[in-house]
Design a protein around this motif. Structure first.
Motif, PDB file in Angstrom:
ATOM      1  N   ARG A 149       0.824  -1.267  -0.031  1.00  0.00           N
ATOM      2  CA  ARG A 149       0.105  -0.091  -0.022  1.00  0.00           C
ATOM      3  C   ARG A 149       0.871   1.123   0.087  1.00  0.00           C
ATOM      4  O   ARG A 149       1.744   1.499   0.729  1.00  0.00           O
ATOM      5  CB  ARG A 149      -1.008   0.046   1.199  1.00  0.00           C
ATOM      6  N   THR A 150       0.641   2.227  -1.001  1.00  0.00           N
ATOM      7  CA  THR A 150       1.340   3.423  -1.013  1.00  0.00           C
ATOM      8  C   THR A 150       0.396   4.430  -0.477  1.00  0.00           C
ATOM      9  O   THR A 150      -0.787   4.706  -0.894  1.00  0.00           O
ATOM     10  CB  THR A 150       1.746   3.791  -2.583  1.00  0.00           C
ATOM     11  N   PRO A 151       0.905   5.220   0.465  1.00  0.00           N
ATOM     12  CA  PRO A 151      -0.074   6.189   1.239  1.00  0.00           C
ATOM     13  C   PRO A 151      -0.063   7.353   0.345  1.00  0.00           C
ATOM     14  O   PRO A 151       0.733   7.650  -0.628  1.00  0.00           O
ATOM     15  CB  PRO A 151       0.752   6.674   2.535  1.00  0.00           C
ATOM     16  N   GLY A 152      -1.251   8.226   0.281  1.00  0.00           N
ATOM     17  CA  GLY A 152      -1.433   9.326  -0.650  1.00  0.00           C
ATOM     18  C   GLY A 152      -0.090  10.247  -0.475  1.00  0.00           C
ATOM     19  O   GLY A 152      -0.014  11.092  -1.469  1.00  0.00           O
ATOM     20  N   ALA A 153       0.223  10.563   0.897  1.00  0.00           N
ATOM     21  CA  ALA A 153       1.427  11.444   0.932  1.00  0.00           C
ATOM     22  C   ALA A 153       2.577  11.219   0.052  1.00  0.00           C
ATOM     23  O   ALA A 153       3.422  11.997  -0.149  1.00  0.00           O
ATOM     24  CB  ALA A 153       1.681  11.715   2.287  1.00  0.00           C
ATOM     25  N   ALA A 154       2.807   9.849  -0.262  1.00  0.00           N
ATOM     26  CA  ALA A 154       3.827   9.412  -1.080  1.00  0.00           C
ATOM     27  C   ALA A 154       3.665   9.416  -2.381  1.00  0.00           C
ATOM     28  O   ALA A 154       4.477   8.892  -3.188  1.00  0.00           O
ATOM     29  CB  ALA A 154       4.673   8.076  -0.420  1.00  0.00           C
ATOM     30  N   SER A 155       2.291   9.819  -2.856  1.00  0.00           N
ATOM     31  CA  SER A 155       2.169   9.459  -4.111  1.00  0.00           C
ATOM     32  C   SER A 155       2.027  10.885  -5.178  1.00  0.00           C
ATOM     33  O   SER A 155       1.383  11.872  -4.464  1.00  0.00           O
ATOM     34  CB  SER A 155       0.695   8.862  -4.146  1.00  0.00           C
ATOM     35  N   PRO A 156       2.397  10.831  -6.070  1.00  0.00           N
ATOM     36  CA  PRO A 156       2.297  12.031  -6.864  1.00  0.00           C
ATOM     37  C   PRO A 156       1.156  12.794  -7.045  1.00  0.00           C
ATOM     38  O   PRO A 156       0.819  13.948  -7.146  1.00  0.00           O
ATOM     39  CB  PRO A 156       3.123  11.884  -8.299  1.00  0.00           C
ATOM     40  N   LEU A 157      -0.030  11.869  -7.114  1.00  0.00           N
ATOM     41  CA  LEU A 157      -1.227  12.277  -7.573  1.00  0.00           C
ATOM     42  C   LEU A 157      -2.040  12.523  -6.007  1.00  0.00           C
ATOM     43  O   LEU A 157      -3.159  12.989  -5.998  1.00  0.00           O
ATOM     44  CB  LEU A 157      -2.082  11.183  -8.265  1.00  0.00           C
ATOM     45  N   GLY A 158      -1.388  12.173  -4.901  1.00  0.00           N
ATOM     46  CA  GLY A 158      -1.918  12.510  -3.656  1.00  0.00           C
ATOM     47  C   GLY A 158      -2.968  11.603  -3.258  1.00  0.00           C
ATOM     48  O   GLY A 158      -3.583  11.722  -2.228  1.00  0.00           O
ATOM     49  N   GLN A 159      -3.165  10.449  -4.066  1.00  0.00           N
ATOM     50  CA  GLN A 159      -4.090   9.456  -3.548  1.00  0.00           C
ATOM     51  C   GLN A 159      -3.189   8.099  -3.445  1.00  0.00           C
ATOM     52  O   GLN A 159      -2.365   7.764  -3.925  1.00  0.00           O
ATOM     53  CB  GLN A 159      -4.955   9.079  -4.943  1.00  0.00           C
ATOM     54  N   SER A 160      -3.975   7.609  -2.291  1.00  0.00           N
ATOM     55  CA  SER A 160      -3.339   6.154  -1.816  1.00  0.00           C
ATOM     56  C   SER A 160      -3.562   5.058  -2.656  1.00  0.00           C
ATOM     57  O   SER A 160      -4.761   5.113  -3.333  1.00  0.00           O
ATOM     58  CB  SER A 160      -3.769   6.097  -0.383  1.00  0.00           C
TER      59      SER A 160
END
Length: 470
Positions: free
Chosen positions: A110-121
């Motif tokens: 699981r990739t959290p939103g804070a680490a995603s370029p799109l801001g979505q987990s």
């Protein structure tokens, strides 16, 4: 980058044949050109001497040697060490080849939103299956030296087994001769005791009718008791030698505790070879397994220097990966899921604070010890041959001298018995003649044993059996 990789591979391949460390050279030895003149057979007479113990023409001895070769525990231990050395050599050979392994992976992350370029987990799956290749380029010959050392250690184990085999056979032969000599001495003493018992009986009759005094009677009795007193220790020696021989041939505890039977061969019935095959001093280095084993140890130690020197240099490793990876297991092995990778790594010590230098110094010291051990083994071998040749000749001369002595004492006893019956000499002169003959007969048995043992010792000193080439 694609052009640089083939150049790198070609250059490393050219360097792969460069092995650091000294190449082995046999130590220079000052050897005699010939042995002193002794009873030696020509090369044409060597054909039947590989199983040298058969030259004594004793089937009981042949059977004991055959069992010792199969069942002796020391030989079994050496065979286990050979298996260990052969396995180590297999490992050293395998280290020079690439290693190929399989890698399978299944992951859910699981990739959290804070680490995603799109801001979505998001939650993703990853499935992969790949083959991985790893290969060390042996630029400095470290792996080659390790293989060289392993091959030498295997040879050392093989020659050590041959040396132990030769020692076991020689010990069986020598102990067998000891046993036959002890049995012969026991029979001589028992026969002498029976003779002296008859003498005592006759003296008792003469004393009873007044033809002899009590002094002669007591002298006959004392001589009888002295002879009987020797029997327990002689029987003990026979039993001890039977047990020692049983242990050498690998008998089980149950067999050792049972009644041991080694046949009824008489010491005098054992054939004595006319001579031994001639072996040049230079051939002894190749014939003696203990010398060959010591030299193999020296070769291994010499290769160890190269291993230590190569260990301080950088190691080059090539890696490759070919496989398939996808987010869905059903997409594996599709064209879009193909993945591959190539890598080259260089790793070596920068600051080891003297560790590498100490390893090299240790390896050099071990090689020096191995060379000293080799030279000592050679010197010991030649001294054993020298002593065996001297003993071989002296034992034959001693047998002949004691045989003449026995013949003289037998005649002396005959004359003493005649003169005693006729009253010309006293009983003490008769006892002296009996004592001298018994001592000479026992000494002859020992001399015969020593001559047979000296022959076996010379066989062992010269390296055992002889294999005729041609």
């Amino acid at each position: 980058m694609r052009k640089a990789l083939p150049v790198l591979l070609l250059s490393t391949a050219l360097l792969a044949g460069c092995a650091v460390g000294p190449d082995y050279r046999a130590p220079a030895l000052d050897l005699p050109e010939q042995w002193p003149e002794h009873v030696l057979l020509s090369a044409e007479a060597r054909a039947d001497w590989q199983q040298w113990w058969r030259q004594f023409e004793d089937p009981h001895l042949d059977a004991l040697v055959a069992r010792a070769v199969d069942d002796n525990l020391e030989l079994r231990l050496q065979l286990a060490r050979i298996q260990e050395a052969r396995a180590r050599l297999g490992l050293a050979r395998a280290e020079q080849l690439p290693s190929v392994s399989a890698q399978a992976e299944a992951a859910r992350e699981r990739t959290p939103g804070a680490a995603s370029p799109l801001g979505q987990s998001s939650t993703d799956n990853l499935f992969s299956l790949a083959g991985v290749l790893d290969y060390e380029l042996d630029l400095w010959g470290r792996l080659a030296r390790e293989r060289e050392a392993s091959e030498a250690l295997l040879e050392q184990s093989l020659f050590a087994h041959d040396a132990v085999r030769l020692n076991v056979i020689a010990d069986v032969v020598a102990t067998y001769f000891d046993l036959r000599s002890a049995q012969r001495q026991l029979r001589i003493t028992e026969a002498t005791a029976a003779s002296r018992e008859e003498t005592f009986r006759l003296e008792q009759l003469r004393f009873d009718v007044g033809e002899s005094d009590e002094l002669a009677l007591r002298q006959a009795q004392s001589e009888l008791e002295s002879t009987l007193a020797q029997l327990p220790s002689q029987r003990e020696r026979v039993r001890v030698l039977e047990g020692a021989l049983g242990l050498l041939v690998g008998m089980t505890p149950a067999e050792l505790m049972a009644e041991l039977d080694y046949g009824d061969t008489d010491l005098e019935a054992i054939a004595l070879p006319d001579g031994v095959p001639a072996v040049l001093p230079s051939e002894l280095l190749a014939r003696r397994p203990d010398i060959r084993s010591a030299e193999a140890g020296l070769i291994a130690a010499n290769a160890g220097i190269g291993v230590a020197e190569a260990s301080r240099l950088p190691r080059f490793n090539l890696g490759g990966l070919l496989g398939s990876a996808a987010g869905d297991a059903g997409d594996l092995f599709t064209s879009a899921a193909g993945t591959w990778g190539l890598s080259a790594t260089v790793m070596g010590p920068l600051f080891d604070f003297g560790r590498s230098a100490s390893r090299i110094e240790t390896a050099e010291a071990l090689a020096e010890q191995a060379e000293v051990q080799y030279r000592a083994t050679v010197a010991q071998a030649f001294n054993e041959v020298r002593n065996a040749l001297v003993t071989y000749e002296a034992s034959g001369e001693r047998v002949e001298a004691i045989r003449r002595q026995v013949t003289a004492f037998e005649r002396t006893l005959e004359l003493a018995e005649v003169r005693y019956r006729e009253g010309f000499v006293g009983f003490i002169e008769l006892l002296d003649a009996q004592r001298a003959l018994l001592a000479a007969e026992l000494a002859l048995s020992e001399a015969m044993r020593d001559r047979l043992t000296a022959t076996a010792t010379l066989f062992k000193a010269l390296g055992g059996g002889w294999q005729v080439e041609g």
